[in-house]
Design a protein around this motif. Structure first.
Motif, PDB file in Angstrom:
ATOM      1  N   GLY A   1      40.538  47.855  35.610  1.00  0.00           N
ATOM      2  CA  GLY A   1      39.904  47.054  34.790  1.00  0.00           C
ATOM      3  C   GLY A   1      41.036  45.575  34.611  1.00  0.00           C
ATOM      4  N   PHE A   2      42.368  46.065  34.142  1.00  0.00           N
ATOM      5  CA  PHE A   2      43.404  45.253  33.713  1.00  0.00           C
ATOM      6  C   PHE A   2      43.777  44.409  34.867  1.00  0.00           C
ATOM      7  N   MET A   3      43.877  45.119  35.857  1.00  0.00           N
ATOM      8  CA  MET A   3      44.120  44.445  37.174  1.00  0.00           C
ATOM      9  C   MET A   3      43.107  43.245  37.698  1.00  0.00           C
ATOM     10  N   ALA A   4      42.131  43.908  37.408  1.00  0.00           N
ATOM     11  CA  ALA A   4      40.896  42.940  37.821  1.00  0.00           C
ATOM     12  C   ALA A   4      40.691  41.472  36.873  1.00  0.00           C
ATOM     13  N   ILE A   5      41.118  41.951  35.541  1.00  0.00           N
ATOM     14  CA  ILE A   5      41.486  40.515  34.822  1.00  0.00           C
ATOM     15  C   ILE A   5      42.324  39.681  35.230  1.00  0.00           C
TER      16      ILE A   5
ATOM     17  N   GLY B   1      35.322  53.926  31.453  1.00  0.00           N
ATOM     18  CA  GLY B   1      34.009  53.237  31.212  1.00  0.00           C
ATOM     19  C   GLY B   1      34.155  51.759  30.848  1.00  0.00           C
ATOM     20  N   PHE B   2      35.403  51.440  30.296  1.00  0.00           N
ATOM     21  CA  PHE B   2      35.683  50.043  29.960  1.00  0.00           C
ATOM     22  C   PHE B   2      36.070  49.422  31.134  1.00  0.00           C
ATOM     23  N   ALA B   3      36.777  49.949  32.020  1.00  0.00           N
ATOM     24  CA  ALA B   3      37.098  49.203  33.194  1.00  0.00           C
ATOM     25  C   ALA B   3      36.127  48.976  34.237  1.00  0.00           C
ATOM     26  N   GLU B   4      35.076  50.011  34.360  1.00  0.00           N
ATOM     27  CA  GLU B   4      33.754  49.548  34.857  1.00  0.00           C
ATOM     28  C   GLU B   4      33.168  48.681  34.259  1.00  0.00           C
ATOM     29  N   ILE B   5      33.010  48.525  32.986  1.00  0.00           N
ATOM     30  CA  ILE B   5      32.231  47.668  32.218  1.00  0.00           C
ATOM     31  C   ILE B   5      32.922  46.182  32.645  1.00  0.00           C
ATOM     32  N   ILE B   6      34.312  46.151  32.707  1.00  0.00           N
ATOM     33  CA  ILE B   6      34.956  44.913  33.002  1.00  0.00           C
ATOM     34  C   ILE B   6      34.594  44.440  34.474  1.00  0.00           C
ATOM     35  N   ARG B   7      34.425  45.252  35.224  1.00  0.00           N
ATOM     36  CA  ARG B   7      34.085  45.119  36.892  1.00  0.00           C
ATOM     37  C   ARG B   7      32.605  44.582  36.976  1.00  0.00           C
TER      38      ARG B   7
ATOM     39  N   THR C   1      41.992  37.519  49.075  1.00  0.00           N
ATOM     40  CA  THR C   1      40.387  37.692  48.876  1.00  0.00           C
ATOM     41  C   THR C   1      40.175  38.729  47.865  1.00  0.00           C
ATOM     42  N   ILE C   2      39.601  38.192  46.717  1.00  0.00           N
ATOM     43  CA  ILE C   2      39.256  39.423  45.753  1.00  0.00           C
ATOM     44  C   ILE C   2      37.486  39.162  45.442  1.00  0.00           C
ATOM     45  N   ASP C   3      36.966  40.526  45.276  1.00  0.00           N
ATOM     46  CA  ASP C   3      35.548  40.886  44.724  1.00  0.00           C
ATOM     47  C   ASP C   3      35.682  41.708  43.738  1.00  0.00           C
ATOM     48  N   PRO C   4      34.701  42.024  43.128  1.00  0.00           N
ATOM     49  CA  PRO C   4      34.668  43.225  42.046  1.00  0.00           C
ATOM     50  C   PRO C   4      34.744  44.502  42.584  1.00  0.00           C
ATOM     51  N   LYS C   5      34.188  44.794  43.582  1.00  0.00           N
ATOM     52  CA  LYS C   5      34.248  45.912  44.390  1.00  0.00           C
ATOM     53  C   LYS C   5      35.950  46.409  44.690  1.00  0.00           C
ATOM     54  N   ALA C   6      36.897  45.313  44.660  1.00  0.00           N
ATOM     55  CA  ALA C   6      38.122  45.810  44.952  1.00  0.00           C
ATOM     56  C   ALA C   6      38.903  46.556  43.625  1.00  0.00           C
ATOM     57  N   PHE C   7      38.188  46.540  42.543  1.00  0.00           N
ATOM     58  CA  PHE C   7      38.747  47.139  41.356  1.00  0.00           C
ATOM     59  C   PHE C   7      37.659  48.355  40.784  1.00  0.00           C
ATOM     60  N   MET C   8      37.219  49.043  41.575  1.00  0.00           N
ATOM     61  CA  MET C   8      36.243  50.177  41.320  1.00  0.00           C
ATOM     62  C   MET C   8      37.446  51.142  40.600  1.00  0.00           C
TER      63      MET C   8
END
Lengths: 297, 261, 355
Positions: free
Chosen positions: C65-69, C140-146, C242-249
């Motif tokens: 999640g933090f990576m995604a942000i 759970g929080f990381a998934e919420i971020i995604r 290239t990034i998309d939300p799936k990269a941060f599962m």
């Protein structure tokens, strides 16, 4: 919202919940005994519909026979995974076992990709499951009814095993204290194997019903349902079997009703589920039916 | 009573867990420099009293005062900061850290340097760190644990671990020290040394000590005043001689162990 | 060995590393550079997770999640406004991203700050939890971020993701950030604050009883850890472009956890080695999957076989070497010199304790 629509959604929620209930039992029983979040349980769940699929396609078994064989094979997979990946780590730090579970999860997922290919397969539905029942205004797929009936039957069998048989007593006793149980003559290894067998068999039933409901199967299909069933187990009180059932039904209901009442925010459905998990963890970590344990100082 | 102001004052505190009353109406005034023993059978509520003083539990009823200030329900780390330190019945050391580190951690709460100067090892921090190091060594020297400073705390023998836990508590520079069964599991020789050690640190560090102990030799040997608890209430109070004669105490507790006296 | 001498060795080693990075960056092909970059980013991720998990003992599965942000913040800051306007097709990009653009370094720092801010908000309530419960809550929080990233196309372009991110990440950046992370985490761990963190890991109740403010120290460690995860996310975005939300599962968090546990919890040296080992090995296993021939027999390409092999080896390592590759062992010059002396001069060198 009309009464009919509400009833329709309730029926939907009940049937989805019954699937979560079936999967979450495997999590809760294993956690209760080994204090392990079995991250591979979602993959066990995924294997069952594949077994059934190939049983019908390659071995030309009748559907019902393939169903039974699939459950049996899944249970065996569960037992083997415990023997190979968890038992050698019984005395190890818990994080090692957790990593091992992640390893099993990756292994089964990718083995499925290798053997079954990563392309989704459409899951064969016998004609019976295509029927749609009409109750006044409400239309209910027979799959939905079947999931509720089948899961109820299996859950009753499970409750019987846990509370009325000697093996069930052994399971309950090692979940309280493995060492004492061993001293009292409980065959710990066999009981743990049996626990994995039951948990995996129920997940298998869940997986097959899942395949009938969303008639597509693919190697990654276990990830999300697995995670959510785990949430259901936490909500109900991890380690507590009736709690997991209750948590499963509640979670299914909440998901369906959330989408029904807030269609505009349906994209946030899973976020909503995770929020419930976090709130439960913060305010009632022992879950709905669990007991509070306090560390002795 | 003399005019001296009390250090700790437990004003009839009560602790209930659900329906169970663990401590009932407990009253205690500790004067500076006292060494008081708290005894009683298992489950009498002694450790619960410690847990209330150190902020692990908040009393269900009434207040706790330290140096005249109400400290009821204060967080445990803040309790430590104002000068109350403790040891635990089941030793709680940082078992994977070195003996020296275990003592040095005790000084952390008085650290003046902020996080940045600690990370970048700025001169102000390095000076403080040096002082902590030397003070910790000094403490270890006093209990003859200096030679083990680089050993893992968990690898020390039991008696040494108990000593180390006391030293760690001393590192926080307390005014009041709470010792929860310090002699538990010690052999007679170790117990003898422990008694001398407690008296020595009380003098050297100008401490007030409250002591829970089952070993009557220890309690009778070093405490001037003893409080006896049973079923959450105080059943007797007095000097060792009075306690030994008290029929209530003999009935509840000492009867079986009177031969120790 | 004296502190001065240690510092001199470290500086020499850093100079050697700089020369090595210079040659690698200028002589290796893109494929090899990419693997080295990914490994260096994993060092940052692993060391930062080691801070909160290995040293502070708080089980966090929220790194994805933090990576995604970090990845999204960096992307939105480094892309030129005209390009962003062009690619946001589901919904137009919202202000202020439509007008701002920042240099890479600034973007990375802001990424870290955003991730740290999220960690602060999450950590304050959640770090009261312990063990598995904490792990699940952070997951759970990381998934919420995604999921949020998936649902706000006006910021993230939704499930379509963002393509054509400038490939700023090179070895200077990825290795530089990794070294900076190690420097900060080591600095923290070897200080009084670091002792407090380890005290929390060892025994929370005792730590609190000797005056360690649990909330402050846990949240500080968690926030700092998330800062580096955010920066790593930014580096990651500008590496793979290239990034998309799936990269941060959540599997991303698992992978970082694997690196930390394989390297040995609480060992920075172990994490560094494991990060390189993990990525090199995964790449090496591509050959397993690619199909090969033994004499007349040709094995076709089998997708998935790489990960099957990987997971079997992972299981073997965890079953037969539970403490990880290095256990809690940490690199120091005196240890290295001792080993060298033992090997080459058959001397019985004394273990250098440092004070």
């Amino acid at each position: 919202m009309s009464l009919n629509l509400i009833l329709q959604n309730l029926a939907n929620g009940l049937s989805l919940g019954s699937l979560y209930a079936l999967i979450s039992i495997g999590y809760t029983m294993v956690y209760g005994i080994l204090r392990l979040i079995n991250f591979a349980h979602g993959e066990i769940f995924m294997l069952a519909p594949y077994f059934l699929y190939y049983g019908v396609l390659i071995f030309h078994l009748p559907w019902w026979a393939s169903f039974l064989v699939a459950i049996l094979l899944t249970a065996v997979t569960g037992i083997v995974s415990e023997r190979v990946a968890y038992r050698p780590l019984r005395e190890a730090p818990r994080i090692s076992v957790l990593i091992s579970a992640i390893g099993v999860s990756y292994f089964l997922q990718n083995l499925a990709i290798v053997v079954f290919s990563g392309i989704p397969k459409s899951f064969h539905r016998p004609n019976f499951f295509k029927t749609i029942f009409q109750f006044g205004e409400i239309r209910i797929q027979s799959t939905l009814i079947a999931s509720v009936i089948v899961s109820t039957i299996f859950l009753i069998i499970l409750i019987y095993i846990i509370y009325k048989t000697k093996t069930g007593l052994a399971m309950r006793s090692i979940s309280v204290d493995i060492e004492t149980s061993r001293l009292m003559g409980v065959n710990v290894n066999r009981t743990i194997s049996f626990t994995f067998a039951i948990g995996s068999a129920l997940a298998a039933v869940g997986g097959i019903l899942w395949g009938l409901r969303f008639p597509q199967i693919y190697p990654l299909m276990g990830m999300m349902p697995g995670l959510k069933a785990f949430i259901a187990a936490v909500v109900g009180g991890i380690g507590n079997v009736p709690g997991a059932m209750l948590g499963g039904f509640l979670l299914g209901m909440v998901e369906i009703l959330y989408v029904a009442f807030l269609p505009a925010l349906s994209g946030y459905r899973d976020a909503f589920v995770f929020s419930i998990l976090i709130l439960i963890l913060l305010f009632r970590p022992e879950g709905i039916l669990g007991k509070k344990v306090q560390e002795k100082v | 009573m003399e005019e001296k102001k009390e250090l700790l004052f437990l004003d009839h505190i009560t602790m209930k867990f659900g329906g169970l009353v663990a401590v009932n109406n407990f009253y205690l005034k500790l004067l500076p420099g006292e060494l008081v023993g708290l005894i009683g059978p298992n489950g009498a509520g002694k450790t619960t009293v410690f847990n209330m003083i150190t902020g692990i539990y908040t009393p269900t009823l009434n207040r706790i005062y330290f140096q005249g200030k109400d400290i009821t329900g204060l967080r445990p780390d803040l309790i430590a900061k104002i000068g109350i330190a403790r040891t635990f019945q089941n030793i709680r050391l940082m078992v994977n850290l070195s003996v020296l580190d275990n003592v040095m951690i005790g000084f952390h709460l008085h650290l003046q340097s902020n996080l940045t100067s600690a990370i970048f090892k700025l001169p102000g921090y390095m000076q403080e760190e040096k002082n902590i190091y030397h003070k910790s060594l000094e403490l270890l020297k006093q209990v003859e644990l200096e030679e083990f400073k680089m050993e893992k705390a968990g690898s020390l023998p039991y008696g040494q671990q108990r000593k180390l836990e006391i030293v760690r508590a001393l590192a926080t520079q307390p005014k009041l020290l709470l010792l929860d069964e310090p002699a538990a599991g010690m052999n007679p020789q170790e117990t003898k040394e422990l008694m001398d050690f407690i008296l020595k640190i009380q003098k050297d560090f100008d401490l007030t000590i409250l002591l829970i102990e089952h070993d009557m030799k220890v309690v009778m040997g070093i405490c001037r005043r003893i409080i006896v608890m049973d079923y959450g209430i105080t059943i007797a109070e007095g000097n060792p001689a009075e306690i030994q004669r008290n029929p209530e105490v003999i009935k509840a507790y000492l009867g079986v162990e009177a031969n120790y006296a | 060995m004296g502190k001065k001498k240690e510092a001199r060795y470290t500086i020499l080693a850093l100079i050697a590393l700089a020369i090595l990075v210079y040659f690698a960056q200028n002589n290796l092909d893109d494929y090899k550079l990419r693997i080295l970059n990914i490994s260096a980013i994993y060092v940052t991720l692993g060391v930062s997770l080691n801070l909160i998990f290995g040293f502070t003992g708080q089980f966090s599965l929220g790194h994805a999640g933090f990576m995604a942000i970090g990845a999204y913040v960096t992307t939105l800051l480094v892309l030129p406004p005209w390009y962003k306007e062009m690619i946001f097709i589901i919904k137009p990009l919202i202000w202020p991203f439509t007008i701002i653009q920042a240099p890479f370094l600034i973007a990375l720092i802001i990424s870290g700050i955003f991730a740290a801010g999220a960690a602060l908000l999450i950590g304050l309530p959640v770090l009261r939890l312990k063990g598995d419960y904490l792990g699940i809550a952070t997951l759970g929080f990381a998934e919420i971020i995604r999921i949020i990233a998936n649902n706000i196309p006006q910021v993230t372009n939704g499930a379509l993701g963002i393509k054509g991110i400038p490939e700023f990440t090179n070895l200077y950046w990825s290795v530089g950030v990794a070294i900076f992370t190690i420097y900060i985490v080591r600095g923290l761990i070897s200080s009084s604050y670091g002792r407090a963190l380890m005290a929390i890991r060892e025994n929370e109740i005792a730590a609190e009883a000797i005056g360690v403010n649990l909330t402050y120290h846990k949240v500080m460690s968690f926030t700092l850890s998330a800062f580096f995860a955010g920066v790593a996310g930014g580096l990651f975005a500008c590496l793979i472009s290239t990034i998309d939300p799936k990269a941060f599962m959540f599997t991303m968090s698992y992978n970082i956890l694997l690196v930390v546990v394989l390297g040995g919890m609480g060992s920075i040296t172990g994490t560094v080695l494991a990060a390189f080992f993990y990525n090199f090995f995964l790449e090496y296993l591509r050959s397993v999957e690619a199909g090969f021939s033994i004499g007349p027999l040709t094995i076709p390409e089998i997708p998935g076989l790489r990960m099957v092999t990987f997971s079997i080896l992972l299981l073997l390592v965890i079953i037969f070497r539970q403490q990880g590759l290095l256990g809690g062992w940490e690199f120091s010059w005196s240890r290295l010199i001792n080993i060298i002396k033992k090997i080459f001069f058959h001397q019985r060198a004394t273990e250098g304790g440092n004070g």
